[in-house]
Motif scaffolding. Sequence first.
Motif, PDB file in Angstrom:
ATOM      1  N   PRO A 277       0.808  -1.228   0.000  1.00 46.24           N
ATOM      2  CA  PRO A 277       0.000   0.000   0.000  1.00 46.24           C
ATOM      3  C   PRO A 277       0.836   1.271   0.000  1.00 46.24           C
ATOM      4  N   ILE A 278       0.170   2.382  -0.243  1.00 45.39           N
ATOM      5  CA  ILE A 278       0.826   3.691  -0.129  1.00 45.39           C
ATOM      6  C   ILE A 278       1.413   3.826   1.278  1.00 45.39           C
ATOM      7  N   GLY A 279       2.667   4.247   1.328  1.00 40.39           N
ATOM      8  CA  GLY A 279       3.356   4.344   2.614  1.00 40.39           C
ATOM      9  C   GLY A 279       4.295   3.193   2.882  1.00 40.39           C
ATOM     10  N   SER A 280       4.396   2.235   1.932  1.00 38.43           N
ATOM     11  CA  SER A 280       5.367   1.142   2.077  1.00 38.43           C
ATOM     12  C   SER A 280       6.763   1.663   1.727  1.00 38.43           C
ATOM     13  N   LEU A 281       7.759   1.259   2.507  1.00 34.61           N
ATOM     14  CA  LEU A 281       9.148   1.629   2.240  1.00 34.61           C
ATOM     15  C   LEU A 281       9.826   0.459   1.532  1.00 34.61           C
ATOM     16  N   LEU A 282      10.330   0.718   0.328  1.00 28.07           N
ATOM     17  CA  LEU A 282      10.908  -0.334  -0.491  1.00 28.07           C
ATOM     18  C   LEU A 282      12.407  -0.111  -0.693  1.00 28.07           C
ATOM     19  N   ARG A 283      13.116  -1.226  -0.886  1.00 25.97           N
ATOM     20  CA  ARG A 283      14.502  -1.146  -1.331  1.00 25.97           C
ATOM     21  C   ARG A 283      14.563  -1.865  -2.676  1.00 25.97           C
ATOM     22  N   PHE A 284      15.042  -1.141  -3.682  1.00 29.66           N
ATOM     23  CA  PHE A 284      15.067  -1.693  -5.037  1.00 29.66           C
ATOM     24  C   PHE A 284      16.389  -2.400  -5.321  1.00 29.66           C
ATOM     25  N   GLU A 285      16.395  -3.069  -6.431  1.00 30.19           N
ATOM     26  CA  GLU A 285      17.530  -3.900  -6.817  1.00 30.19           C
ATOM     27  C   GLU A 285      18.850  -3.138  -6.844  1.00 30.19           C
ATOM     28  N   LYS A 286      18.781  -1.847  -7.218  1.00 27.98           N
ATOM     29  CA  LYS A 286      19.992  -1.046  -7.290  1.00 27.98           C
ATOM     30  C   LYS A 286      20.354  -0.396  -5.955  1.00 27.98           C
ATOM     31  N   GLY A 287      19.653  -0.811  -4.870  1.00 23.17           N
ATOM     32  CA  GLY A 287      19.983  -0.305  -3.547  1.00 23.17           C
ATOM     33  C   GLY A 287      19.277   0.978  -3.161  1.00 23.17           C
ATOM     34  N   VAL A 288      18.401   1.477  -4.024  1.00 20.93           N
ATOM     35  CA  VAL A 288      17.697   2.734  -3.758  1.00 20.93           C
ATOM     36  C   VAL A 288      16.522   2.485  -2.805  1.00 20.93           C
ATOM     37  N   PHE A 289      16.376   3.392  -1.816  1.00 18.71           N
ATOM     38  CA  PHE A 289      15.204   3.361  -0.935  1.00 18.71           C
ATOM     39  C   PHE A 289      14.146   4.296  -1.507  1.00 18.71           C
ATOM     40  N   ALA A 290      12.889   3.877  -1.453  1.00 20.99           N
ATOM     41  CA  ALA A 290      11.810   4.729  -1.968  1.00 20.99           C
ATOM     42  C   ALA A 290      10.500   4.393  -1.285  1.00 20.99           C
ATOM     43  N   TRP A 291       9.662   5.413  -1.157  1.00 21.77           N
ATOM     44  CA  TRP A 291       8.342   5.272  -0.536  1.00 21.77           C
ATOM     45  C   TRP A 291       7.272   5.166  -1.619  1.00 21.77           C
ATOM     46  N   VAL A 292       6.374   4.229  -1.445  1.00 23.08           N
ATOM     47  CA  VAL A 292       5.236   4.107  -2.370  1.00 23.08           C
ATOM     48  C   VAL A 292       4.275   5.257  -2.126  1.00 23.08           C
ATOM     49  N   VAL A 293       3.985   6.036  -3.186  1.00 27.09           N
ATOM     50  CA  VAL A 293       3.066   7.169  -3.054  1.00 27.09           C
ATOM     51  C   VAL A 293       1.895   7.069  -4.021  1.00 27.09           C
ATOM     52  N   GLY A 294       1.835   6.012  -4.854  1.00 26.88           N
ATOM     53  CA  GLY A 294       0.716   5.861  -5.767  1.00 26.88           C
ATOM     54  C   GLY A 294       0.631   4.449  -6.319  1.00 26.88           C
ATOM     55  N   LEU A 295      -0.600   3.970  -6.533  1.00 29.41           N
ATOM     56  CA  LEU A 295      -0.847   2.640  -7.088  1.00 29.41           C
ATOM     57  C   LEU A 295      -1.673   2.774  -8.366  1.00 29.41           C
ATOM     58  N   ASP A 296      -1.564   1.776  -9.230  1.00 34.77           N
ATOM     59  CA  ASP A 296      -2.423   1.780 -10.417  1.00 34.77           C
ATOM     60  C   ASP A 296      -3.754   1.103 -10.082  1.00 34.77           C
ATOM     61  N   ARG A 297      -4.589   0.904 -11.084  1.00 32.09           N
ATOM     62  CA  ARG A 297      -5.924   0.344 -10.838  1.00 32.09           C
ATOM     63  C   ARG A 297      -5.868  -1.098 -10.348  1.00 32.09           C
ATOM     64  N   GLN A 298      -4.786  -1.771 -10.663  1.00 30.57           N
ATOM     65  CA  GLN A 298      -4.623  -3.155 -10.183  1.00 30.57           C
ATOM     66  C   GLN A 298      -3.920  -3.206  -8.823  1.00 30.57           C
ATOM     67  N   LYS A 299      -3.760  -2.031  -8.206  1.00 29.09           N
ATOM     68  CA  LYS A 299      -3.128  -1.886  -6.884  1.00 29.09           C
ATOM     69  C   LYS A 299      -1.647  -2.292  -6.907  1.00 29.09           C
ATOM     70  N   ARG A 300      -1.010  -2.073  -8.057  1.00 31.18           N
ATOM     71  CA  ARG A 300       0.431  -2.292  -8.156  1.00 31.18           C
ATOM     72  C   ARG A 300       1.155  -0.959  -7.985  1.00 31.18           C
ATOM     73  N   VAL A 301       2.404  -1.032  -7.526  1.00 30.87           N
ATOM     74  CA  VAL A 301       3.182   0.185  -7.299  1.00 30.87           C
ATOM     75  C   VAL A 301       3.336   0.945  -8.617  1.00 30.87           C
ATOM     76  N   ALA A 302       2.888   2.208  -8.627  1.00 24.50           N
ATOM     77  CA  ALA A 302       2.935   3.028  -9.845  1.00 24.50           C
ATOM     78  C   ALA A 302       3.779   4.275  -9.669  1.00 24.50           C
ATOM     79  N   LYS A 303       3.898   4.773  -8.439  1.00 22.81           N
ATOM     80  CA  LYS A 303       4.670   5.991  -8.178  1.00 22.81           C
ATOM     81  C   LYS A 303       5.407   5.840  -6.853  1.00 22.81           C
ATOM     82  N   VAL A 304       6.647   6.329  -6.819  1.00 24.53           N
ATOM     83  CA  VAL A 304       7.423   6.310  -5.575  1.00 24.53           C
ATOM     84  C   VAL A 304       8.143   7.639  -5.440  1.00 24.53           C
ATOM     85  N   ARG A 305       8.630   7.875  -4.212  1.00 27.84           N
ATOM     86  CA  ARG A 305       9.520   9.005  -3.962  1.00 27.84           C
ATOM     87  C   ARG A 305      10.783   8.465  -3.314  1.00 27.84           C
TER      88      ARG A 305
END
Length: 568
Positions: free
Chosen positions: A505-533
């Motif tokens: 959900p929005i507000g999840s803190l993710l670590r991506f493959e390249k080591g970047v940390f990012a917060w989920v700030v938007g989902l698409d209609r299928q509730k998949r991660v669509a936008k991060v900061r």
Amino acid sequence: MNEAPVTADNEFTPVNSVVELATYYDALSQPGVANLTLLGPGEKSHPLVIVEQLEEDYLLFDLTAIRDVAPSLRRGGKFILSGYTPGGLVRSNPLAVRDFSSVEGRLLAYVDWPKEIHVQQRRASFRASLRLGMHVGVLVRSTDNDKEELVELQGDLRDLSATGCLAEFFMQDGVSRVLPDIATEIALHFPNGTSFEVTARVRHIKNDNDRQVMAVGFEFENPSKAQEREVWNYVREIEREASRSASNGDSRNESELFRIRDEDDDRLGRRHKHQYATPMARRLARIAGYLDSQMVVMRQGEAVSSQQLSLHADRLLDMLDDDREEALFSVHCIHRESRWVRHGLAVALRMADMLGSQKVPRELRKAVAASAMVHDLGKGLLPQDIWRATTLSTEMYEEMHTHVDALLDKMGGVKWLAPVVRDNVIAQINERLDGSGYPLGLKADQLGQLARMAAVVDSMDALQRSRPDRPAKPAAVAAKLMQPLVDQFDESWLKKYVTHFGVLPIGSLLRFEKGVFAWVVGLDRQKRVAKVRVSPHKYAPDEKLGPVIAGAALAELGRIRDVLVPET
């Protein structure tokens, strides 16, 4: 501040403390305050100017404007010094002039420094108030009500007396984590770098919701003689500086206490301009400040403010209406307030958001949001040992259940809140379908749909917050832990929750493959991660967040490697 009992009109209280006497004489030296009354037949009062005092030696009067009293005084005539000061009506014992002097046409008179005066309707102490432009910082230290750690609260001094002080604190600074406490360490910081520390107790609290400040009166606890004298010196200097600042053409030197030593000294006042990750987070912080201060005044015996609760529930719904995604993310961006406040806001926003998707009328959503916002504030009224414990005794467990009734007792004046909503969201949010909940042990057929929904939203958020007995879980893990508990939680509401907010959900803190940390700030209609900061760290979101990333730029971050719990 508690006042001392007022004496009868014909009673005067003697004052003989050197520092207190000097403070009263300073007050009498202000223009238009002091009077000289000759004793004897036809006694008459005359306006008097006190030019100077030397402690325990003399007072120096200027008699130029009342030369007609000089002959009587030269013959040894007695007189009384009197005047109305901020500390009450002051009257001296009979005095006499010891010496006269003439300087540049002015008639001056020296009088032995009176070692006792009498004050009518005396307050508990002489109180000096700071004028606009005078800055003294107040730093309060206490043990966090949530954790066994030292926390600090910064504010502004408004007035000071021998027995205590009045300070203002910013509501958005998490005041409930510090106030009120049985014994609090308080420090005053003056512009010239001087500091004064003493133990104090909260005596009264008043909220100013328009200015977003809380005025707190402190009483000093058993100050030493040295501390008493030190405070009196500060009182006198504040009074002198305030009168100097207020006078036109006053040639007196600036008080040494108020000579600024360091323009960048951040101890001289509360930090009004907190930085927040987003503008929406700043809006939510205002609501959090109200709830945090509400919990403080509830500890002082006050009830929940019906008008303020209504106002802030509307503000919460306005946030969702203005930008749903930003509103949901904002609950992860506030961290100064009590955990009960942060939890209540998260539950309120999510319940209101879920109901909004079902076209529920605004008034019902508002009632639900208001109830959810405050549902845990009763925990702040119970002994903090309960919430710090990793295991609870039977007695502590039973006392913990009383937080529900403790809050409901404070809700009697909130007449606009429908009882059925209040009962479902506040009274029954901790009940379970199998009867294992509290406070009444209600079972499935006794629980309405709002109560079932509230229990799911409440528990999902609680699992994502750390407690003394367990660490916080990411949202996806919390959902997995809840799935088997269909005997306690309504299975249909569990599914609706995950479907509505998504696995990440929005507000999840993710670590991506390249080591970047990012917060989920938007989902698409299928509730998949669509936008991060993107975030430069693993802590709660702050003003250092990067811009919104979506589409191809998001794909460049690589696959999601971890879902994290923010570090504290």
